[in-house]
Each structure stands twice: as structure tokens, then as C-alpha cells.
Write an enzyme that holds these catalytic residues in place. Sequence first.
Site, PDB file in Angstrom:
ATOM      1  N   HIS A 202     -11.321  -9.321   6.048  1.00  0.00           N
ATOM      2  CA  HIS A 202     -11.048  -8.029   5.408  1.00  0.00           C
ATOM      3  C   HIS A 202     -12.158  -7.701   4.397  1.00  0.00           C
ATOM      4  CE1 HIS A 202      -8.419  -4.983   3.259  1.00  0.00           C
ATOM      5  NE2 HIS A 202      -9.190  -5.361   2.264  1.00  0.00           N
ATOM      6  N   GLU A 203     -12.522  -8.676   3.586  1.00  0.00           N
ATOM      7  CA  GLU A 203     -13.577  -8.429   2.592  1.00  0.00           C
ATOM      8  C   GLU A 203     -14.899  -8.089   3.279  1.00  0.00           C
ATOM      9  OE1 GLU A 203     -12.618  -7.827  -0.178  1.00  0.00           O
ATOM     10  OE2 GLU A 203     -10.654  -8.755  -0.042  1.00  0.00           O
ATOM     11  N   GLU A 226      -9.500   0.887   3.440  1.00  0.00           N
ATOM     12  CA  GLU A 226      -8.630  -0.294   3.420  1.00  0.00           C
ATOM     13  C   GLU A 226      -8.100  -0.626   4.819  1.00  0.00           C
ATOM     14  OE1 GLU A 226      -7.707  -2.734   1.490  1.00  0.00           O
ATOM     15  OE2 GLU A 226      -9.296  -2.003   0.212  1.00  0.00           O
ATOM     16  N   HIS A 304      -4.227   0.706  -1.067  1.00  0.00           N
ATOM     17  CA  HIS A 304      -3.661  -0.476  -0.394  1.00  0.00           C
ATOM     18  C   HIS A 304      -2.235  -0.229   0.105  1.00  0.00           C
ATOM     19  CE1 HIS A 304      -6.968  -2.351  -2.692  1.00  0.00           C
ATOM     20  NE2 HIS A 304      -6.991  -3.218  -1.685  1.00  0.00           N
TER      21      HIS A 304
END
Lengths: 392, 102
Positions: A202-203, A226, A304
Site C-alpha cells: 500500500h505504501e 487511498e 481513508h
Amino acid sequence: MDKETQPPAASSHPRHHAVPPYLLAAMAACDGAWEAPESMREIISSQPTLDKADGPVSVTRTRIATRARQTMLLDQALLHERSTAHQKLTWLIEPTGRLNRIISDAQGVEITPGTLIRSEGQKPSADIDVNRAYDGLGHVYGFLADLFKRNSLDGSGLVLRGTVHYGEHYDNAFWDGTQMVMGDGDGEIFNSFTSSLSVIAHELGHGLLQYTTNLQYQGQSGALNESIADVFGALVEQFVAGDDAAHASWLIGKGLFTKAVTGVALRSMIEPGTAYNDSILGKDPQPATMAEYVKTTEDNGGVHLNSGIPNRAFALFAKALGGNAWETAGSLWFNVIATRTLPENADFATFAEQTLLQARRDHGAGSAVESALKQAWDTVGVVPRLKENDDE
Amino acid sequence: MSESLRIRVVRSGGVAGISRRGILELPAQEPSGQQDPDWFTMAHQALNQLRSIQEPATAPAVRDAFTWSLNIDGEDHVVPDQLLVGPARTLAEHVITLRGSR
């Protein structure tokens, strides 16, 4: 520019070999939305290029550049299929470079990068966080290289950097614009943030977006940023585990909560709002449809939270298609961001529109893929804003 | 003798997207300087500090960082994690450990 000199549309790709590779690259870069990798720049600059000045032809330029990038992606796909026969051509879209990872240790302080602890090719450390970060970066690199023929996040072999043990009991992981940064967690609610491959990926997904379509980190475009990072995180994890869409958990951050927490993960892409329901953390607040869209000033406008909506659309789409999610569905999402056809302030409707246009380019109008995608957006309550077909 | 002071803090965002919040009420009758640490003094230092924070001209490239919202004596400040330092950070981190409201 008249029709004769326009690059061929992606749908007529047999013609695209008529366009010299240097010209294709120059066209792909002519709207300023994409920068050619370093190894391509020399050949572009030594050849005639299109005028870069802004003017009344900018719409045409955007169309030319978009089509050229579509063509290059098609080339990549074709080359992937016939890689052995076309090795001489691959350098154009696979500039030289290789996997290069650097892991540093912040040793409990909030600094980056910290002390170098493991670089590419060095044997495993005694520290599990170092090894999980190193291995995770390797999985991300392999995923991009195997599936999208992309050399690292920027397409030019960017060194993948990670810092572990950031801060004291630090309950977060983030992308700082140059590298991923992982906290150890507090041990009461969160385990170490390296314990989930989907979180590591994800990062790095944020990094991929930074080098492709850098969606603004606020409101709906932020929630798309996101969501696409979650899609990337889930796909890397599924790819490594060999899980197809039907058998995948569709969870982000599985294993991140300690046993004290009543919950399975940070988020569920297939069932947003069901990942946890805990006496301390409360209930997972992610919405699953537009009707439940969360309006808030916190978290950059709930980036988020509202990511749950496009997350679910992707998971429903991939499950409806069956097979491996990273293939048809994942490629489609990747093509949308890699071709930069999406404005950086795109909302959900605009993104949905671009995915449908991409589905038509890749699979044809009225295809089963397009129908499944329409159905997915419909289920989550996003109405794609489809523009009139002015030139297709 | 200080006036009473209320401090609300919300830490939102982060990859988990889980907000933490807390409230610190400092009653008027509690003389400044007799607390450990002196939260009154720290709150005023924090306010001065927060008023002088300059947001960068270009949008930061950081993703998944925490965002802090501090309300001190009715005055609101929203600060990205990397800009929250010194007394304001010490105060904010203390307040979110308190059970104020969810």
C-alpha cells in the site's frame, strides 16, 4: 494537426509500428503529463519533437499524448507475450536498471532514513522487521516487473527504500515522498507495521501514484489515491500468495492487529465497514456505497474512509470476472493511472468514467469486462460521468 | 490564578484511518505551576507556536501521515504530523492518551 499525421488509436494497434519509437515516445511526452525515462530522453532529444509551448492545440496535444501512451502500453503487453523474440526493442520501455533495495533503521527515533542496515544482495538480518521490509519491497518490484513490465515505481529503476523502527511504539506506516517508513506499533493494538505485506505494498502504491497520476490528497481524489494504494496492496499480496479473486481475503492489513483487538484487518475491500468492531477502536467506519459517503474535515476529508467505495467497486469487478484479480481488473486500473488520462483532482465519477473508457479500449465496447465494470460501479452507487464520444 | 482552559485534540488519518481524540480540562482553581508538568504554560506556548506555523507552498508528497486538530481555548489549528513539534506535540500526544470523548 490533420488526421493523417495523428498517431493511430490504440484499437488499431497493428498500425502502430508505422510510428518510429522515438516519435512515439516524444508524442507520449508532448503534453507534459509524462516524463520519458532517462534512457529514452537521449533518443527523443536527438530527434524531431513536437512543440511544447502551450496554445490552442493543447487539447489535440493531450489526445496525441494519451493515445501514444496507450500505444506504448499495448507495446508493453505485446512485448511481454513475445519477450524472447523482441528483446532488442524492450530497452525502449524497459530502461536499464534492476532491483535495488535499501533498508535503514531509525532505532526508535522519528527520523529518516536512519542507519543503513541491509542493502541489496546482503544476507538476511537478525531483525525480522528489516527482513520483512526488504522482502516486501522485492515482492512489489517483482509484481511491477512481471505484470506491467515496469522497472520499479518510476519505470526507471528507482531505488526502493524503507525505514523500520521509526519512532517509539509508533502506530503508523507512511510514504514520505521518497520512501516507506514503518513504525513498530504499540504492541497493545497494533503489531509492527511490517507484519502485513498489503500494508507495505500500500505504501509503495502511493509511490507508484506519485510517479504516474499523483491524485490530490484531499476529498474524493484523495480517497481514490487511498483506494488505488489499497488495490495495489491487495494485488501484490494476492499475487505472492497465488490467491485468485474468489479465494482472496480482500483484507488490507491482516495480521496488523494484536490478539486483544476484535477485528481481522484495517479494511475489507469486498465488505467495507466489517473489518473490526472493537470495544476500544469502535466499529470500522468505512462506507460501502455513495449513499453512506462520509463528510468530514478529519483525515483530509475522510480519505481513508471513503476509499471503501471505490475499493468495493474494484473487488466486485474482479470477483465478477473470476480468475486472478491482478490480470484483467488489475491491468485495467494500472493502465488508467499509467496513461495519465485522469486529472489529479478526479472525483469518483470521473475515475469510473476513465475505467469504463479503458475497458472499451482494452476489451471492446459492449464486452463482458465492460458490463462487469458497469455493474460494479452501479452497485456502489457511483454514476460514471461519460463524456460524448467526440473523436473515438 | 488562571482562567479555566479546555483543550481538545484529534489525531486522524494514518494508514489505519483510525482517529484518536481526547479532552484536557484545566480547572480555574488549580494554580498554574503546581501541575506536573505545567499544562497551562505548555498550552499557551503551544498556541503561540501553532499560530506561527507556515504551511508549505506546495502540497506535501507525504501519504498516510497523521493529521492533528487542536482546539485550545476555542481556537482551532489543523497541523500535519511532520509540522507538530515541541510543546504543541507534547501537549497533543498527552491529550490523546486521555479518555475524553470518542
